[in-house]
Scaffold this active site. Structure first.
Site, short mmCIF file in Angstrom:
data_model
loop_
_atom_site.label_atom_id
_atom_site.label_comp_id
_atom_site.label_asym_id
_atom_site.label_seq_id
_atom_site.Cartn_x
_atom_site.Cartn_y
_atom_site.Cartn_z
N GLN A 49 -42.31 -2.94 19.05
CA GLN A 49 -42.08 -4.04 18.10
C GLN A 49 -43.37 -4.85 18.04
O GLN A 49 -43.62 -5.71 18.89
CB GLN A 49 -40.91 -4.88 18.56
CG GLN A 49 -39.63 -4.10 18.86
CD GLN A 49 -38.96 -3.56 17.61
OE1 GLN A 49 -38.54 -4.31 16.74
NE2 GLN A 49 -38.86 -2.23 17.52
N GLY B 217 -31.88 -10.48 14.01
CA GLY B 217 -32.58 -9.25 14.35
C GLY B 217 -33.96 -9.14 13.74
O GLY B 217 -34.38 -9.95 12.90
N HIS B 218 -34.67 -8.07 14.15
CA HIS B 218 -36.06 -7.89 13.72
C HIS B 218 -36.17 -7.70 12.20
O HIS B 218 -35.34 -7.10 11.55
CB HIS B 218 -36.72 -6.73 14.45
CG HIS B 218 -36.04 -5.41 14.31
ND1 HIS B 218 -36.32 -4.35 15.13
CD2 HIS B 218 -35.09 -4.96 13.45
CE1 HIS B 218 -35.59 -3.31 14.77
NE2 HIS B 218 -34.84 -3.66 13.77
N ASN B 219 -37.24 -8.30 11.68
CA ASN B 219 -37.60 -8.20 10.26
C ASN B 219 -36.61 -8.84 9.30
O ASN B 219 -36.63 -8.56 8.10
CB ASN B 219 -37.86 -6.75 9.86
CG ASN B 219 -39.11 -6.19 10.51
OD1 ASN B 219 -39.02 -5.46 11.49
ND2 ASN B 219 -40.28 -6.56 10.00
#
Length: 332
Positions: A201, A242-244
């Site tokens: 990540q 969460g990511h993005n």
């Protein structure tokens, strides 16, 4: 705690006084628990019935209230009692914890970090290499800010918060205890030789101005680029982003709700408590997701969805009514 006269409080609210209360007002309190020297609030007509039994000497009320204050009691009529409540609470708010040292001797600050004027850093905090902290930032004890982060002016970071490397927090933000900014997103892929392989990540988190993030909430870093929270977003306790994910301006997420990776929220979206949003979905501007809902498809702007899986709120209520009737009929 401070005390104020009825007239002093109204000088801040700029409302209309109805009735009279001569006592000094010592604190705000909810209707059922208020004493004879306390002020309360009636922000909805359904609460008017509680006024007669309340001991509060003053209430801040909406202009359309249908009752009278009574003898030796008063109302302050305003356009919006809920908004006025925030002004009253600010009047009575106690001072924040005191710093004996502007920068505590036990704080560890890398020599390459830049610290703005008037910034306070508490005991046991760590400020890493090339971190930039603006003016008048308050960092309470045991906060960790890792390499190459930036913190905007007047931001408050409460104990235990962790801001990982290369993340950026805007001005006038509040990060509550133990929140996590920039932890790795949840990314793994099956591998015949190794079982599960971790996907690096390598992105970061960018948080706008006037954002508040509750205790024990987590905003994961992007896998490729950035996870973004727009200006004015308010995130409750125990929330997962969460990511993005990309949040527009003035979004609200209530406690225990969560966004899987790469979710996009438009401006003014409201996510109810314990609601969950599937990855790669878009929730349009001003849409509302009801508490406990599970969203598995995009939601149009302005739409209200409810249920698991989430559907138009009106359809969900109809479905529940039909199920209730079926159960009732089966028990006859």
């Amino acid at each position: 705690m401070n005390s104020f006269s009825l007239q002093e409080i109204n000088a801040v609210l700029q409302g209309e006084i109805v009735g009279n209360a001569s006592c000094k007002i010592t604190a705000p309190e909810q209707l059922e628990m208020a004493s004879e020297t306390e002020i309360s609030f009636i922000g909805n007509k359904k609460y008017e019935k509680f006024w007669e039994d309340s001991k509060a000497c003053v209430a801040v009320v909406n202009q359309d209230i249908a009752i009278e204050p009574g003898e030796n009691r008063a109302f302050i009529k305003v356009k919006n009692a809920d908004l006025a409540m925030s002004q009253v609470l600010e009047l009575f708010a106690p001072a924040r914890p005191i710093f004996e040292f502007e920068i505590h001797p036990t704080a560890v600050i890398d020599k390459s970090a830049t610290i703005g004027k008037g910034t306070k850093i508490g005991a046991g905090s760590y400020i890493g290499p090339n971190v930039s902290i603006g003016d008048n930032v308050t960092i309470y004890p045991n906060v960790t800010i890792l390499d190459e982060c930036s913190i905007g002016q007047h931001t408050i970071i409460w104990p235990g918060a962790v801001i990982r490397e290369r993340c950026h927090v805007g001005a006038n933000c509040i990060l509550h205890p133990n929140c996590s900014i920039g932890a790795d997103g949840f990314g793994f892929r099956p591998c015949p030789e190794k079982g599960l392989v971790k996907i690096p990540q390598i992105g970061n988190v960018i948080i706008g101005n006037n954002v508040e993030i509750g205790a024990n909430s987590s905003v994961d870093r992007g896998k490729f680029s950035s996870t973004v929270l727009g200006d004015g977003c308010k995130i409750d306790n125990l929330v997962q982003i969460g990511h993005n994910c990309k949040l527009g301006k003035f979004c609200i997420m209530a406690g225990n709700s969560g966004l899987a990776g790469s979710v996009t929220l438009g401006d003014g979206v409201i996510i109810g408590g314990s609601a969950s949003i599937k990855d790669h979905l878009t929730i349009g501007d001003r849409a509302i997701v009801g508490a406990g809902s599970g969203v598995a498809a995009d939601v149009e702007a302005g739409k209200v969805v409810l249920g698991y899986p989430a559907v138009d709120a009106r359809d969900a209520l109809k479905q529940w009514a039909i199920l209730k009737r079926l159960v009732k009929d089966s028990n006859k």
